[in-house]
Write a protein that holds these residues in place. Structure first.
Motif, PDB file in Angstrom:
ATOM      1  N   LYS A 248      31.086   5.304   7.366  1.00 39.40           N
ATOM      2  CA  LYS A 248      31.929   6.850   6.984  1.00 39.40           C
ATOM      3  C   LYS A 248      30.357   7.967   5.961  1.00 39.40           C
ATOM      4  O   LYS A 248      30.849   8.657   5.977  1.00 39.40           O
ATOM      5  N   ASP A 249      29.309   6.776   5.603  1.00 40.83           N
ATOM      6  CA  ASP A 249      27.948   7.629   5.083  1.00 40.83           C
ATOM      7  C   ASP A 249      27.682   8.030   6.079  1.00 40.83           C
ATOM      8  O   ASP A 249      26.421   8.468   5.965  1.00 40.83           O
ATOM      9  N   PHE A 250      27.036   6.826   6.780  1.00 39.39           N
ATOM     10  CA  PHE A 250      25.682   6.788   7.661  1.00 39.39           C
ATOM     11  C   PHE A 250      25.626   8.794   8.634  1.00 39.39           C
ATOM     12  O   PHE A 250      27.097   9.013   9.519  1.00 39.39           O
ATOM     13  N   ILE A 251      24.338   9.307   8.582  1.00 35.48           N
ATOM     14  CA  ILE A 251      24.493  10.696   9.293  1.00 35.48           C
ATOM     15  C   ILE A 251      23.104  10.340  10.308  1.00 35.48           C
ATOM     16  O   ILE A 251      21.956  10.706   8.916  1.00 35.48           O
ATOM     17  N   ASN A 252      23.374  11.494  10.753  1.00 25.68           N
ATOM     18  CA  ASN A 252      21.777  11.611  11.732  1.00 25.68           C
ATOM     19  C   ASN A 252      22.289  13.008  12.357  1.00 25.68           C
ATOM     20  O   ASN A 252      23.605  13.496  12.975  1.00 25.68           O
ATOM     21  N   LYS A 253      22.075  13.821  13.180  1.00 19.74           N
ATOM     22  CA  LYS A 253      21.575  14.937  13.429  1.00 19.74           C
ATOM     23  C   LYS A 253      22.012  14.915  14.960  1.00 19.74           C
ATOM     24  O   LYS A 253      22.943  15.497  15.645  1.00 19.74           O
ATOM     25  N   ARG A 254      21.435  13.782  15.844  1.00 21.91           N
ATOM     26  CA  ARG A 254      22.553  13.415  17.059  1.00 21.91           C
ATOM     27  C   ARG A 254      23.554  12.705  17.088  1.00 21.91           C
ATOM     28  O   ARG A 254      23.453  12.809  18.198  1.00 21.91           O
ATOM     29  N   VAL A 255      24.123  11.998  15.906  1.00 23.17           N
ATOM     30  CA  VAL A 255      25.102  11.613  16.363  1.00 23.17           C
ATOM     31  C   VAL A 255      26.552  12.700  16.516  1.00 23.17           C
ATOM     32  O   VAL A 255      26.374  13.718  15.336  1.00 23.17           O
ATOM     33  N   GLY A 256      26.978  12.583  17.628  1.00 23.57           N
ATOM     34  CA  GLY A 256      27.905  13.748  17.477  1.00 23.57           C
ATOM     35  C   GLY A 256      29.285  12.827  17.122  1.00 23.57           C
ATOM     36  O   GLY A 256      30.683  14.257  17.132  1.00 23.57           O
ATOM     37  N   LYS A 257      29.395  12.093  17.776  1.00 24.00           N
ATOM     38  CA  LYS A 257      31.366  11.234  17.097  1.00 24.00           C
ATOM     39  C   LYS A 257      30.487   9.673  16.829  1.00 24.00           C
ATOM     40  O   LYS A 257      29.867   9.362  17.825  1.00 24.00           O
ATOM     41  N   LYS A 258      31.836   9.192  16.222  1.00 23.89           N
ATOM     42  CA  LYS A 258      31.506   7.622  16.151  1.00 23.89           C
ATOM     43  C   LYS A 258      32.919   7.002  16.541  1.00 23.89           C
ATOM     44  O   LYS A 258      34.014   7.691  16.210  1.00 23.89           O
ATOM     45  N   LEU A 259      32.864   6.558  17.739  1.00 21.78           N
ATOM     46  CA  LEU A 259      34.503   5.206  18.241  1.00 21.78           C
ATOM     47  C   LEU A 259      35.069   4.346  17.166  1.00 21.78           C
ATOM     48  O   LEU A 259      33.583   3.160  17.224  1.00 21.78           O
TER      49      LEU A 259
ATOM     50  N   GLU B 246      25.237   6.658  24.405  1.00 23.04           N
ATOM     51  CA  GLU B 246      25.831   5.608  23.209  1.00 23.04           C
ATOM     52  C   GLU B 246      24.981   4.837  22.677  1.00 23.04           C
ATOM     53  O   GLU B 246      24.420   3.755  23.324  1.00 23.04           O
ATOM     54  N   ILE B 247      25.142   4.462  21.063  1.00 24.01           N
ATOM     55  CA  ILE B 247      24.960   2.870  20.450  1.00 24.01           C
ATOM     56  C   ILE B 247      25.701   2.782  20.137  1.00 24.01           C
ATOM     57  O   ILE B 247      26.929   3.246  18.565  1.00 24.01           O
ATOM     58  N   ILE B 248      25.639   1.365  20.316  1.00 20.87           N
ATOM     59  CA  ILE B 248      26.573   0.190  19.741  1.00 20.87           C
ATOM     60  C   ILE B 248      26.186  -0.523  18.925  1.00 20.87           C
ATOM     61  O   ILE B 248      25.355  -0.615  19.325  1.00 20.87           O
ATOM     62  N   VAL B 249      27.217  -0.212  17.526  1.00 20.35           N
ATOM     63  CA  VAL B 249      26.272  -0.792  16.090  1.00 20.35           C
ATOM     64  C   VAL B 249      27.506  -1.938  15.697  1.00 20.35           C
ATOM     65  O   VAL B 249      28.851  -1.675  15.403  1.00 20.35           O
ATOM     66  N   ILE B 250      26.774  -2.990  15.892  1.00 22.48           N
ATOM     67  CA  ILE B 250      27.753  -4.542  15.737  1.00 22.48           C
ATOM     68  C   ILE B 250      27.444  -5.038  14.287  1.00 22.48           C
ATOM     69  O   ILE B 250      25.887  -5.016  13.668  1.00 22.48           O
ATOM     70  N   HIS B 251      28.276  -4.149  13.366  1.00 24.87           N
ATOM     71  CA  HIS B 251      27.682  -4.350  11.701  1.00 24.87           C
ATOM     72  C   HIS B 251      29.022  -5.818  10.952  1.00 24.87           C
ATOM     73  O   HIS B 251      28.614  -6.238   9.808  1.00 24.87           O
ATOM     74  N   GLY B 252      30.170  -6.314  11.833  1.00 19.07           N
ATOM     75  CA  GLY B 252      30.914  -7.187  11.329  1.00 19.07           C
ATOM     76  C   GLY B 252      31.758  -6.640   9.874  1.00 19.07           C
ATOM     77  O   GLY B 252      31.787  -5.750   9.280  1.00 19.07           O
TER      78      GLY B 252
ATOM     79  N   SER C 250      31.184   2.935  17.940  1.00 16.14           N
ATOM     80  CA  SER C 250      29.886   2.907  18.817  1.00 16.14           C
ATOM     81  C   SER C 250      29.436   4.233  18.363  1.00 16.14           C
ATOM     82  O   SER C 250      30.692   5.533  17.812  1.00 16.14           O
ATOM     83  N   LEU C 251      28.246   4.856  18.261  1.00 13.41           N
ATOM     84  CA  LEU C 251      27.931   6.056  18.114  1.00 13.41           C
ATOM     85  C   LEU C 251      28.339   6.504  19.312  1.00 13.41           C
ATOM     86  O   LEU C 251      26.754   6.512  20.062  1.00 13.41           O
TER      87      LEU C 251
END
Length: 73
Positions: free
Chosen positions: A49-60, A30-36, A69-70
């Protein structure tokens, strides 16, 4: 693992986040993304909405609108 995108432009944040996801060790799930979101939603929209990476299975999406959370495969 946490990634803070504050004070970045959208294109910088996308490149930085992609690099972080690609370089995350296999044991990181899990990667917690702090974007504000108080100073606009451009980073929030990019991550959710736009970020895509083959390692990301789900966005919470959590209660805090400034964090996403990725979940990695």
């Amino acid at each position: 693992m946490k990634v803070d995108l504050h004070r970045m432009r959208v294109w910088e944040a996308a490149m930085y986040l992609n690099e972080a996801v690609n370089n995350a060790p296999e044991n990181i799930k899990e990667i917690i993304v702090i974007h504000g979101y108080h100073n606009g939603t451009s980073l929030l929209d990019m991550v959710r909405k736009d970020f895509i990476n083959k390692r990301v299975g789900k966005k919470l999406l959590g209660i805090n609108q400034g964090i996403t959370s990725l979940i990695l495969n």
